[in-house]
Design a protein around this motif. Sequence first.
Motif, PDB file in Angstrom:
ATOM      1  N   ALA A  21       0.829  -1.206   0.000  1.00 55.44           N
ATOM      2  CA  ALA A  21       0.000   0.000   0.000  1.00 55.44           C
ATOM      3  C   ALA A  21       0.864   1.256   0.000  1.00 55.44           C
ATOM      4  N   CYS A  22       1.908   1.273   0.824  1.00 54.79           N
ATOM      5  CA  CYS A  22       2.800   2.434   0.884  1.00 54.79           C
ATOM      6  C   CYS A  22       3.486   2.669  -0.453  1.00 54.79           C
ATOM      7  N   PHE A  23       3.910   1.604  -1.096  1.00 56.21           N
ATOM      8  CA  PHE A  23       4.604   1.711  -2.384  1.00 56.21           C
ATOM      9  C   PHE A  23       3.723   2.391  -3.429  1.00 56.21           C
ATOM     10  N   TYR A  24       2.517   1.867  -3.626  1.00 58.59           N
ATOM     11  CA  TYR A  24       1.658   2.397  -4.687  1.00 58.59           C
ATOM     12  C   TYR A  24       1.052   3.754  -4.312  1.00 58.59           C
ATOM     13  N   MET A  25       0.835   3.968  -3.033  1.00 60.52           N
ATOM     14  CA  MET A  25       0.380   5.281  -2.576  1.00 60.52           C
ATOM     15  C   MET A  25       1.439   6.331  -2.877  1.00 60.52           C
ATOM     16  N   ALA A  26       2.685   6.030  -2.524  1.00 57.36           N
ATOM     17  CA  ALA A  26       3.775   6.973  -2.772  1.00 57.36           C
ATOM     18  C   ALA A  26       3.962   7.216  -4.266  1.00 57.36           C
ATOM     19  N   LYS A  27       3.884   6.178  -5.055  1.00 61.98           N
ATOM     20  CA  LYS A  27       4.047   6.314  -6.503  1.00 61.98           C
ATOM     21  C   LYS A  27       2.972   7.224  -7.092  1.00 61.98           C
ATOM     22  N   ALA A  28       1.732   7.057  -6.622  1.00 62.28           N
ATOM     23  CA  ALA A  28       0.641   7.894  -7.113  1.00 62.28           C
ATOM     24  C   ALA A  28       0.796   9.338  -6.648  1.00 62.28           C
TER      25      ALA A  28
END
Length: 408
Positions: A21-28
């Motif tokens: 979740a942190c990975f894709y949240m940060a990417k977005a």
Amino acid sequence: MKILMLGWELPPHNSGGLGVACFYMAKALVKSGASIEFVVPYKDKHTEIDFMKVLNATNFSEIHKFGAGAYDSPHWIRSSHNASNFLPDIRSIQKEYCEFIREYLSNPKNKPDVIHAHDWLTVEAGILAKKLTGAPLITHIHATEFDRSGGISGNQEIHNIEYAGICASDRVFAVSKNTRNVIIKKYKIKPEKVEVVYNAIETSALANPQDYDDRTYRYLEYIKSHGYTVIMALTRFTVQKGLTFLMQAVAEAISKNSKIVLLLVGDGEQRNELIKMASDFGISNKIFFTGFLRGEKWRDAYGVADVFVMSSVNEPFGLTALEAAHFNNALIISKQSGVGEVLQNILRYDFWDTKKLANQIYEVSTNKDLLQSLKNGVREEYDRISWSDIAEQIMEEFIHLTEVNNGQ
């Protein structure tokens, strides 16, 4: 917008959904114009991450954080920061993490616009960062200690840390309405301080269901060709996940329809208990344990399954349910799981109601029209919440908080 994001893991060094979740949240968020410095409590590199700067708070290997469990001992060992025989228990890792934040933020050039801390593991560092910089602190609660302990008392020291972080925050993000209610009721927090920010999945990053390799689980494919239905759960084997209730329900469903099997993907402290339960119920030949999986075996576990069950006693969100929908599973979700707030074409039940769950498993195993209807329905809705929408919501809140903080 410069964000100092405080987390505990990122793929591929993740043990669960928090890092994903942190990975894709940060990417977005980066795509929305943010600049992110993400702090992790280990030294291993993330060479595949080029959209943000990953900072290593300690010199420990990422394996230490997996072994540093909060419940491993009734007495947490503490070590001095400079001790030569430093033991990486979880509280000592957190202390190292805070020391890194103190040193890093001593340079004025590193001052962030906002501080975004994830779960109790990083809120002490978040409080420190706020004190040092004056930047607003947002605590993102993916699970409370009430959730992790299965609704019972849990670890009081973790409660204290969690409560302190929530109180010190300018805003609290909760991954579901269910989690928001827990924060408000259990910690007596003003409702206007807590905002629901759902998780999502990045469908483009998931394997294509058509890439499924039917040779991975050949025996399961064989018995499926003879009319068996594969029920699946992919999770940590902990009290929070309600797997003992699932085992009871599966045993009852099998008593009505012998052509049901359960595929359990994951590992945890309840593994031996679950094996014993399967033996006691006389269904050991119908239960398959895979252990913790990644890559193709992980993909094909979803692919071979017909029905995904989330049996959690309390699941703040539950990204694995969306993954299962992507891989064409029908979903049975406990009413205590937050992901059920964003899906309609699912079956739901109270985690403790093993009779209802058994009946639902029996129905989908004997009614192929119902099974296909559930699969088709949830596939049409599982990806309607995107990370780009979530990032937009978060950025609006960050902008508002920085304006308030700057007196605008």
